[in-house]
Write a protein that holds these residues in place. Structure first.
Motif, PDB file in Angstrom:
ATOM      1  N   ILE A  49       0.860  -1.257   0.000  1.00 26.72           N
ATOM      2  CA  ILE A  49       0.017   0.156  -0.136  1.00 26.72           C
ATOM      3  C   ILE A  49       0.964   1.114   0.059  1.00 26.72           C
ATOM      4  O   ILE A  49       0.625   2.234  -0.554  1.00 26.72           O
ATOM      5  N   ALA A  50       1.905   1.356   0.930  1.00 28.53           N
ATOM      6  CA  ALA A  50       2.735   2.387   0.936  1.00 28.53           C
ATOM      7  C   ALA A  50       3.379   2.623  -0.290  1.00 28.53           C
ATOM      8  O   ALA A  50       3.477   3.911  -0.796  1.00 28.53           O
ATOM      9  N   MET A  51       4.062   1.828  -0.975  1.00 29.76           N
ATOM     10  CA  MET A  51       4.961   1.987  -2.259  1.00 29.76           C
ATOM     11  C   MET A  51       3.955   2.437  -3.371  1.00 29.76           C
ATOM     12  O   MET A  51       4.349   3.003  -4.065  1.00 29.76           O
ATOM     13  N   VAL A  52       2.777   1.400  -3.598  1.00 27.81           N
ATOM     14  CA  VAL A  52       1.883   1.700  -4.699  1.00 27.81           C
ATOM     15  C   VAL A  52       1.283   2.923  -4.750  1.00 27.81           C
ATOM     16  O   VAL A  52       1.140   3.407  -5.921  1.00 27.81           O
ATOM     17  N   PHE A  53       0.614   3.366  -3.657  1.00 26.58           N
ATOM     18  CA  PHE A  53      -0.212   4.384  -3.418  1.00 26.58           C
ATOM     19  C   PHE A  53       0.612   5.670  -3.367  1.00 26.58           C
ATOM     20  O   PHE A  53       0.222   6.652  -3.962  1.00 26.58           O
ATOM     21  N   ALA A  54       1.845   5.651  -2.840  1.00 30.18           N
ATOM     22  CA  ALA A  54       2.379   6.990  -2.669  1.00 30.18           C
ATOM     23  C   ALA A  54       3.772   7.151  -2.991  1.00 30.18           C
ATOM     24  O   ALA A  54       4.380   8.026  -2.759  1.00 30.18           O
ATOM     25  N   MET A  55       4.461   6.348  -3.779  1.00 26.05           N
ATOM     26  CA  MET A  55       5.979   6.467  -4.158  1.00 26.05           C
ATOM     27  C   MET A  55       5.845   7.510  -5.461  1.00 26.05           C
ATOM     28  O   MET A  55       5.300   7.011  -6.275  1.00 26.05           O
ATOM     29  N   PRO A  56       6.388   8.509  -4.932  1.00 21.81           N
ATOM     30  CA  PRO A  56       6.300   9.677  -6.032  1.00 21.81           C
ATOM     31  C   PRO A  56       7.617   9.900  -7.049  1.00 21.81           C
ATOM     32  O   PRO A  56       7.558  10.909  -7.723  1.00 21.81           O
ATOM     33  N   ARG A  57       8.345   9.033  -6.860  1.00 18.36           N
ATOM     34  CA  ARG A  57       9.789   9.236  -7.630  1.00 18.36           C
ATOM     35  C   ARG A  57       9.808   9.467  -9.061  1.00 18.36           C
ATOM     36  O   ARG A  57      10.545  10.096  -9.689  1.00 18.36           O
ATOM     37  N   ALA A  58       8.899   8.626  -9.821  1.00 17.97           N
ATOM     38  CA  ALA A  58       8.636   8.915 -11.283  1.00 17.97           C
ATOM     39  C   ALA A  58       8.264  10.423 -11.431  1.00 17.97           C
ATOM     40  O   ALA A  58       8.173  10.747 -12.829  1.00 17.97           O
ATOM     41  N   LEU A  59       7.691  10.995 -10.527  1.00 17.74           N
ATOM     42  CA  LEU A  59       7.092  12.482 -11.036  1.00 17.74           C
ATOM     43  C   LEU A  59       8.224  13.626 -10.525  1.00 17.74           C
ATOM     44  O   LEU A  59       8.006  14.647 -10.690  1.00 17.74           O
ATOM     45  N   PHE A  60       9.221  13.240 -10.026  1.00 16.68           N
ATOM     46  CA  PHE A  60      10.235  14.235  -9.623  1.00 16.68           C
ATOM     47  C   PHE A  60      10.710  14.890 -10.804  1.00 16.68           C
ATOM     48  O   PHE A  60      10.795  16.298 -10.738  1.00 16.68           O
ATOM     49  N   PRO A  61      10.951  14.315 -12.251  1.00 16.69           N
ATOM     50  CA  PRO A  61      11.314  15.273 -13.187  1.00 16.69           C
ATOM     51  C   PRO A  61      10.335  16.168 -13.678  1.00 16.69           C
ATOM     52  O   PRO A  61      10.531  17.375 -13.894  1.00 16.69           O
ATOM     53  N   GLU A  62       8.937  15.780 -13.684  1.00 15.10           N
ATOM     54  CA  GLU A  62       8.137  16.754 -13.939  1.00 15.10           C
ATOM     55  C   GLU A  62       7.707  17.863 -13.214  1.00 15.10           C
ATOM     56  O   GLU A  62       7.534  19.026 -13.390  1.00 15.10           O
ATOM     57  N   ILE A  94       2.949   4.228   8.490  1.00 12.10           N
ATOM     58  CA  ILE A  94       2.899   4.397   7.130  1.00 12.10           C
ATOM     59  C   ILE A  94       2.064   5.405   6.621  1.00 12.10           C
ATOM     60  O   ILE A  94       2.245   6.094   5.628  1.00 12.10           O
ATOM     61  N   ALA A  95       0.854   5.606   7.499  1.00 14.77           N
ATOM     62  CA  ALA A  95      -0.106   6.709   7.139  1.00 14.77           C
ATOM     63  C   ALA A  95       0.667   8.171   7.381  1.00 14.77           C
ATOM     64  O   ALA A  95       0.493   9.017   6.551  1.00 14.77           O
ATOM     65  N   VAL A  96       1.401   8.216   8.072  1.00 16.14           N
ATOM     66  CA  VAL A  96       2.574   9.348   8.228  1.00 16.14           C
ATOM     67  C   VAL A  96       3.381   9.477   6.951  1.00 16.14           C
ATOM     68  O   VAL A  96       3.630  10.780   6.374  1.00 16.14           O
TER      69      VAL A  96
END
Length: 400
Positions: free
Chosen positions: A227-240, A288-290
């Motif tokens: 849940i933590a990684m699939v819902f909230a990992m933003p790394r692919a959005l850093f360049p944009e 994980i909520a934090v």
């Protein structure tokens, strides 16, 4: 930080070996990506490096965990380390010879990932064998510290090596530093299997996965991480985000990329309290909520320092989550199952962020950057509290 595990010589050597080796790993990560881009001028091919890593991690992570339950873990750790070191030497050789062939690089990366897929579960299964149970959470916090330090220092060392001696110099650094990990493996005492020995193979892997499904506490420790990684990992959005809010500054991109690791280092350094928490199921859901809320806040920020600060808070939450998840796995499972469960753990840890990057990129294309970033963080926080606290066994779990 609780440093008592370092008083055990076998663990101290493993920890120091990993501390040195992970810097070299960070150097190679930067150098391989840059070399592939210079050869192809395509981010698509750089992205394929992740696939070259992921496939062996899934296949050999599960298989390597099964083998770790059936053979002497010291010997298996040495074999896996030699495979990974051989791959590093191949990457060094192709650069020194000027082969300029991306498929050779991908092959060497896949071989290196195979070695890591074998050593990762094996090393995780060794920790409870060489330490008393009450020291295991502290040992996992110390392990997280060296991983995070490698993620911060390795890219910096890699940048210096690339600027001064190109790719062969960077890979040489990794090849030399890796010897510390190999030395630690060689100095371990014999660690033959305990309890019932199951022949490694598909049946052994299936038995391990079945054990997870039948154990609500273990299963939920995997579910909340996904849940933590699939819902909230933003790394692919850093360049944009860098292009939209910070004028495409590479300095901004660098800070965002390092922010989580910086937070993880801070969290690990002040982790002495983590082992004293007994209701780890509830605590894991909360932390994980934090993480999700910190990611959402970073997505709303328009000042670079705020983005970095919130992602660093997320890094603190992530490293604490990692310590508890690993400790639950190591202490809840019987020794004869630990290798297989560590293999499954590695697959989740490796696969979750990559699925999260796919989710983030697809959502950003459909609903925009802010919706994908902020919405994912909020969805993570809400979902993990609902799911994590609704399972009675996980909610009531107390550390052994």
């Amino acid at each position: 930080m609780d440093t008592r595990p370092l008083g055990v010589p076998a663990y101290r050597r493993i920890w120091m070996g990993q501390a040195v080796t992970h810097v070299g790993v960070g150097v190679t990560v930067v150098a391989v990506g840059q070399q592939v881009f210079e050869l192809t001028h395509s981010s698509f091919y750089v992205g394929l490096i992740g696939i070259a890593n992921l496939v062996p991690l899934v296949v050999f992570g599960l298989w390597g965990g099964a083998v770790a339950d059936a053979v002497d873990r010291r010997k298996l750790l040495i074999v896996g380390s030699l495979i990974a070191w051989t791959a590093t030497l191949l990457i060094l050789a192709q650069a020194a010879l000027g082969l300029d062939n991306i498929w050779v690089i991908f092959g060497a990366v896949a071989l290196n990932s195979t070695g890591f897929a074998i050593t990762g579960p094996t090393r995780g299964a060794i920790i409870p064998r060489i330490l008393d149970p009450e020291l295991v959470p502290a040992a996992n916090a110390l392990n997280s510290l060296v991983y995070s330090l490698g993620a911060v220092l390795g890219p910096m060392v890699g940048a210096v090596a690339l600027a001064n001696g190109k790719f062969a110099a960077a890979y040489t650094v990794d090849a030399l530093l890796f010897t510390a990990s190999l030395y630690a493996a060689l100095k371990l005492p014999p660690l033959p299997p305990l309890g019932e020995v199951t022949r490694p193979g598909a049946r052994a892997v299936w038995d391990g996965l079945s054990f997870i499904v039948r154990s609500p506490v273990l299963l939920m420790s995997f579910v909340v991480d996904i849940i933590a990684m699939v819902f909230a990992m933003p790394r692919a959005l850093f360049p944009e985000l860098t292009a939209e809010r910070f004028g495409g500054s590479m300095i901004a991109l660098g800070w965002m990329t390092s922010a989580m690791a910086i937070g993880s280092v801070a969290g690990a350094l002040f982790s002495g309290w983590v082992g004293r928490v007994k209701r780890q199921g509830v605590a894991l859901s909360i932390v994980i909520a934090v993480w999700g809320l910190a990611v959402a806040a970073a997505g709303l920020a328009h000042e670079l320092w705020l983005v970095v600060a919130f992602m660093a808070i997320g890094g603190v939450a992530d490293v604490i989550s990692s310590v508890w998840r690993q400790s639950i796995l190591q202490l809840y499972a019987p020794d004869e199952m630990r290798g297989r469960l560590q293999g499954a753990f590695m697959v989740v840890v490796a696969g979750g962020p990559r699925l999260g990057e796919l989710r983030a990129g697809a959502m950003a294309t459909g609903i925009g950057l802010s919706g994908a970033w902020v919405g994912g963080g909020i969805a993570c926080a809400v979902t993990v509290l609902i799911v994590g606290l609704s399972v009675t066994g996980f909610r009531n779990y107390r550390a052994r």
